[in-house]
Design a protein around this motif. Structure first.
Motif, PDB file in Angstrom:
ATOM      1  N   GLY A 203     -24.611   1.522  30.575  1.00 11.70           N
ATOM      2  CA  GLY A 203     -25.169   1.311  32.083  1.00 11.70           C
ATOM      3  C   GLY A 203     -26.026   2.307  32.422  1.00 11.70           C
ATOM      4  O   GLY A 203     -26.190   3.533  31.977  1.00 11.70           O
ATOM      5  N   CYS A 205     -25.836   2.829  36.267  1.00 12.75           N
ATOM      6  CA  CYS A 205     -25.388   2.606  37.838  1.00 12.75           C
ATOM      7  C   CYS A 205     -25.937   3.438  38.672  1.00 12.75           C
ATOM      8  O   CYS A 205     -26.238   4.791  38.224  1.00 12.75           O
ATOM      9  CB  CYS A 205     -23.668   2.564  37.551  1.00 12.75           C
ATOM     10  SG  CYS A 205     -23.316   1.278  36.682  1.00 12.75           S
ATOM     11  N   ASP A 246     -16.532   3.304  27.539  1.00 10.87           N
ATOM     12  CA  ASP A 246     -16.605   1.926  27.819  1.00 10.87           C
ATOM     13  C   ASP A 246     -16.404   1.006  26.592  1.00 10.87           C
ATOM     14  O   ASP A 246     -17.455   1.160  25.822  1.00 10.87           O
ATOM     15  CB  ASP A 246     -17.564   1.495  28.916  1.00 10.87           C
ATOM     16  CG  ASP A 246     -17.811   0.007  28.620  1.00 10.87           C
ATOM     17  OD1 ASP A 246     -16.757  -0.793  28.698  1.00 10.87           O
ATOM     18  OD2 ASP A 246     -18.935  -0.350  28.558  1.00 10.87           O
ATOM     19  N   GLU A 280     -16.356  -3.358  30.481  1.00 11.72           N
ATOM     20  CA  GLU A 280     -17.293  -3.463  31.582  1.00 11.72           C
ATOM     21  C   GLU A 280     -17.473  -4.868  31.880  1.00 11.72           C
ATOM     22  O   GLU A 280     -17.589  -5.878  31.101  1.00 11.72           O
ATOM     23  CB  GLU A 280     -18.584  -2.900  31.115  1.00 11.72           C
ATOM     24  CG  GLU A 280     -19.526  -2.512  32.057  1.00 11.72           C
ATOM     25  CD  GLU A 280     -20.368  -3.980  32.491  1.00 11.72           C
ATOM     26  OE1 GLU A 280     -20.733  -4.178  33.724  1.00 11.72           O
ATOM     27  OE2 GLU A 280     -20.709  -4.614  31.738  1.00 11.72           O
ATOM     28  N   TRP A 282     -19.761  -7.105  33.003  1.00 11.19           N
ATOM     29  CA  TRP A 282     -21.068  -7.930  32.583  1.00 11.19           C
ATOM     30  C   TRP A 282     -20.696  -8.316  30.965  1.00 11.19           C
ATOM     31  O   TRP A 282     -20.973  -9.421  30.677  1.00 11.19           O
ATOM     32  CB  TRP A 282     -22.273  -6.965  32.676  1.00 11.19           C
ATOM     33  CG  TRP A 282     -23.229  -7.615  32.558  1.00 11.19           C
ATOM     34  CD1 TRP A 282     -23.667  -8.909  32.975  1.00 11.19           C
ATOM     35  CD2 TRP A 282     -24.413  -7.694  31.230  1.00 11.19           C
ATOM     36  NE1 TRP A 282     -24.924  -9.302  32.053  1.00 11.19           N
ATOM     37  CE2 TRP A 282     -25.171  -8.566  31.212  1.00 11.19           C
ATOM     38  CE3 TRP A 282     -24.285  -6.384  30.198  1.00 11.19           C
ATOM     39  CZ2 TRP A 282     -26.592  -8.429  30.179  1.00 11.19           C
ATOM     40  CZ3 TRP A 282     -25.111  -6.580  29.360  1.00 11.19           C
ATOM     41  CH2 TRP A 282     -26.192  -7.466  29.316  1.00 11.19           C
ATOM     42  N   GLN A 307     -15.758  -2.536  40.661  1.00 12.63           N
ATOM     43  CA  GLN A 307     -16.505  -1.558  41.636  1.00 12.63           C
ATOM     44  C   GLN A 307     -16.728  -1.753  42.995  1.00 12.63           C
ATOM     45  O   GLN A 307     -16.670  -1.062  43.922  1.00 12.63           O
ATOM     46  CB  GLN A 307     -17.720  -0.980  40.902  1.00 12.63           C
ATOM     47  CG  GLN A 307     -17.656  -0.339  39.475  1.00 12.63           C
ATOM     48  CD  GLN A 307     -16.728   0.716  39.346  1.00 12.63           C
ATOM     49  OE1 GLN A 307     -15.723   0.749  40.180  1.00 12.63           O
ATOM     50  NE2 GLN A 307     -17.062   1.387  38.240  1.00 12.63           N
ATOM     51  N   LEU A 314     -22.878  -4.812  44.660  1.00 14.76           N
ATOM     52  CA  LEU A 314     -23.233  -4.647  43.235  1.00 14.76           C
ATOM     53  C   LEU A 314     -24.750  -4.607  42.689  1.00 14.76           C
ATOM     54  O   LEU A 314     -25.070  -3.915  41.959  1.00 14.76           O
ATOM     55  CB  LEU A 314     -22.518  -6.023  42.566  1.00 14.76           C
ATOM     56  CG  LEU A 314     -22.395  -6.072  41.137  1.00 14.76           C
ATOM     57  CD1 LEU A 314     -21.132  -5.191  41.086  1.00 14.76           C
ATOM     58  CD2 LEU A 314     -21.938  -7.249  40.491  1.00 14.76           C
ATOM     59  N   ASN A 318     -26.616  -1.589  40.894  1.00 14.35           N
ATOM     60  CA  ASN A 318     -27.565  -1.892  39.618  1.00 14.35           C
ATOM     61  C   ASN A 318     -26.457  -2.488  38.378  1.00 14.35           C
ATOM     62  O   ASN A 318     -26.615  -1.960  37.556  1.00 14.35           O
ATOM     63  CB  ASN A 318     -28.216  -0.899  39.069  1.00 14.35           C
ATOM     64  CG  ASN A 318     -29.188  -1.099  37.919  1.00 14.35           C
ATOM     65  OD1 ASN A 318     -29.439  -2.243  37.868  1.00 14.35           O
ATOM     66  ND2 ASN A 318     -29.396  -0.290  37.152  1.00 14.35           N
ATOM     67  N   ARG A 319     -25.550  -3.338  39.295  1.00 14.07           N
ATOM     68  CA  ARG A 319     -24.548  -4.057  37.972  1.00 14.07           C
ATOM     69  C   ARG A 319     -24.744  -5.424  38.223  1.00 14.07           C
ATOM     70  O   ARG A 319     -25.223  -5.825  39.168  1.00 14.07           O
ATOM     71  CB  ARG A 319     -23.151  -3.515  38.399  1.00 14.07           C
ATOM     72  CG  ARG A 319     -22.992  -1.926  38.194  1.00 14.07           C
ATOM     73  CD  ARG A 319     -21.346  -1.410  38.676  1.00 14.07           C
ATOM     74  NE  ARG A 319     -20.468  -1.917  38.044  1.00 14.07           N
ATOM     75  CZ  ARG A 319     -19.726  -1.350  37.000  1.00 14.07           C
ATOM     76  NH1 ARG A 319     -20.260  -0.318  36.489  1.00 14.07           N
ATOM     77  NH2 ARG A 319     -18.800  -1.946  36.467  1.00 14.07           N
ATOM     78  N   ARG A 320     -24.575  -6.011  36.980  1.00 13.38           N
ATOM     79  CA  ARG A 320     -25.099  -7.562  37.171  1.00 13.38           C
ATOM     80  C   ARG A 320     -24.305  -8.479  36.634  1.00 13.38           C
ATOM     81  O   ARG A 320     -24.567  -9.063  35.528  1.00 13.38           O
ATOM     82  CB  ARG A 320     -26.395  -7.485  36.478  1.00 13.38           C
ATOM     83  CG  ARG A 320     -26.316  -6.692  35.226  1.00 13.38           C
ATOM     84  CD  ARG A 320     -27.786  -6.653  34.602  1.00 13.38           C
ATOM     85  NE  ARG A 320     -27.708  -5.618  33.473  1.00 13.38           N
ATOM     86  CZ  ARG A 320     -28.274  -5.433  32.325  1.00 13.38           C
ATOM     87  NH1 ARG A 320     -29.274  -6.367  32.117  1.00 13.38           N
ATOM     88  NH2 ARG A 320     -28.326  -4.390  31.742  1.00 13.38           N
ATOM     89  N   TYR A 321     -23.095  -8.680  37.258  1.00 17.67           N
ATOM     90  CA  TYR A 321     -22.005  -9.984  36.911  1.00 17.67           C
ATOM     91  C   TYR A 321     -21.823 -10.845  38.146  1.00 17.67           C
ATOM     92  O   TYR A 321     -22.147 -10.297  39.324  1.00 17.67           O
ATOM     93  CB  TYR A 321     -20.988  -9.480  36.356  1.00 17.67           C
ATOM     94  CG  TYR A 321     -20.353  -8.128  36.777  1.00 17.67           C
ATOM     95  CD1 TYR A 321     -20.727  -6.904  36.349  1.00 17.67           C
ATOM     96  CD2 TYR A 321     -19.681  -8.180  38.078  1.00 17.67           C
ATOM     97  CE1 TYR A 321     -20.341  -5.566  36.912  1.00 17.67           C
ATOM     98  CE2 TYR A 321     -19.010  -6.865  38.361  1.00 17.67           C
ATOM     99  CZ  TYR A 321     -19.628  -5.768  37.977  1.00 17.67           C
ATOM    100  OH  TYR A 321     -19.283  -4.485  38.626  1.00 17.67           O
TER     101      TYR A 321
END
Ligand code: SF4
Length: 433
Positions: A203, A205, A246, A280, A282, A307, A314, A318-321
């Motif tokens: 990641g 993040c 992770d 994680e 995503w 998170q 989100l 910079n997380r993407r789900y």
């Protein structure tokens, strides 16, 4: 023969610090060094923690400072994340930094028959380096007069210098007796066999400084992991614990993904349980359909670190789900295995977080078995340091009080991993919000 003392704090469920510290412990044990029970007897004090947020970093600093003042003849070796995240400690000639990728330094520094590269871990040991009471944490970090100036690192004091440490005027009790019966070299009695499957994560993040210390993911070949599992279950181990930052990052360097590994685990015809630590979200979303559904009956625990419960935040992280999608997957896994424990964690106080967004974290209380709360703090070298609209201190406290009140109702569900609540309760008791 030199006397060695090893101290580590490790989150007992995650075990990664303990695992790495046990490698060092086994190196000295196999090479016949004296592993002493008290730091007061040591020539070398080896310390390993994870200073990934400001509260941890402060505790680490106080502990190092404690040893430097109390054990005047000992050298202190900081290993793994500490050596990188607290690089500023190299000002002191009694402190040696050994980074994960320079473990050979142990071979250089200490005479040995067995190289550090040949050492394995069969049973993790937990190490606790210091009797916490001696740190006077309440006095130095949590008394009301210090909150404004010391509690939250600002953008401007992320780089701690020796002068700053001295200005804290931290007084130690040099006569404190180390309670080694209570705090030292505790064996992991969970009977989980630890298998390291990969290092670091994929990641980037915006709030996390791991990316800045981590190298590229390094995964253990799939056949080796499966061979190890087969070996240890044939010796009647009933639980296997994957050690990593992770687990879902298992793939990047060898182009075999974590679903492939889980599908091989599903094929093992034996009654054992697998403990994954972080999965994680995503990757869970991407891999879920590919994973053999039977494996969920072998898995007894994992954490899906959402998170935040806000799609807007989100993105800033910079997380993407798709948060709702991940929650639906969690529900499906729980339908498959009713005994599985699935947890999540939230970071509160993230820049721009509204009170409604903060409150929404509690809406998933009935979906997860536990929710762990961490607070946001600016970390060195991260992007979020420069984000505007940080939560102001009065608002931070309002949210803490709210969290504290909810926690009182749901003691078995909410965990405040950096212990902010218990430390702040005294302060709240004296104030009228
Ligand atoms: S996935 Fe993000 S938060 Fe987790 S360790 Fe990697 S960079 Fe940090």
């Amino acid at each position: 023969m030199l006397n060695i003392f090893i101290g580590a704090w490790s989150w007992s469920e995650h075990k990664i610090c303990s695992y790495h510290s046990t490698i060092i412990y086994n190196f000295f044990k196999k090479n016949w060094y004296n592993l002493v029970k008290s730091p007061d007897l040591a020539d070398f004090i080896i310390l390993n923690w994870y200073p990934f947020e400001e509260n941890e970093e402060k505790k680490d600093l106080l502990t190092i400072w404690f040893y430097l003042k109390k054990n005047l003849n000992a050298k202190i070796i900081l290993i793994w994340s500490m050596s990188w995240m607290m690089k500023y400690m190299d000002w002191f000639d009694r402190v040696i930094l050994i980074w994960a990728k320079s473990l050979n330094k142990f071979d250089d520094l200490f005479e040995h028959n067995f190289s550090i590269n040949t050492i394995d871990v069969d049973n993790v040991k937990f190490f606790i380096p210091l009797y916490f009471d001696s740190l006077n944490l309440d006095l130095y970090w949590y008394s009301w007069m210090n909150i404004e100036s010391k509690y939250v690192f600002s953008k401007y004091d992320l780089e701690i210098t020796w002068d700053i440490i001295k200005s804290w005027n931290y007084i130690i009790n040099e006569n404190i007796e180390y309670d080694y019966e209570k705090y030292n070299y505790l064996d992991d009695i969970s009977w989980e066999y630890p298998i390291e499957i990969c290092t670091w994560c994929w990641g980037y993040c915006t709030y996390c400084d791991i990316r800045n210390v981590a190298g590229f993911v390094n995964s253990v070949p799939l056949e080796k992991v499966i061979a190890k599992i087969n070996r240890w279950i044939s010796l009647w181990y009933k639980k296997i614990h994957f050690i990593d930052e992770d687990s879902a990052s298992y793939w990047l360097d060898i182009w075999i993904d974590f679903a492939d590994l889980l599908n091989e685990v599903a094929k093992i015809n034996w009654d054992f349980k697998l403990r994954i630590f972080y999965f994680e979200p995503w990757r869970l979303e991407k891999l879920y359909e590919k994973i053999d559904k039977n494996v969920w009956n072998k898995v007894d625990h994992f954490c899906v670190p959402l998170q935040t419960n806000s799609q807007r935040i989100l993105k800033l992280m910079n997380r993407r789900y798709d948060i709702n999608n991940v929650i639906e997957i969690v529900k499906k896994i729980k339908e498959k295995n009713k005994n599985i424990t699935i947890t999540t964690q939230f970071i509160y106080w993230f820049p721009t977080e509204t009170f409604d967004e903060f409150k929404s974290y509690f809406s998933v209380m009935n979906i997860f078995d536990e929710i762990w709360f961490w607070y946001y703090s600016d970390r060195k070298w991260t992007k979020s340091v420069d984000f505007i609209w940080k939560i102001d201190k009065k608002e931070m406290m309002r949210r803490l009080v709210y969290l504290w009140k909810i926690k009182v109702k749901f003691l078995d569900r909410i965990f405040d991993k950096n212990e902010t609540l218990s430390q702040w309760i005294k302060i709240f008791n004296n104030r009228d919000f």
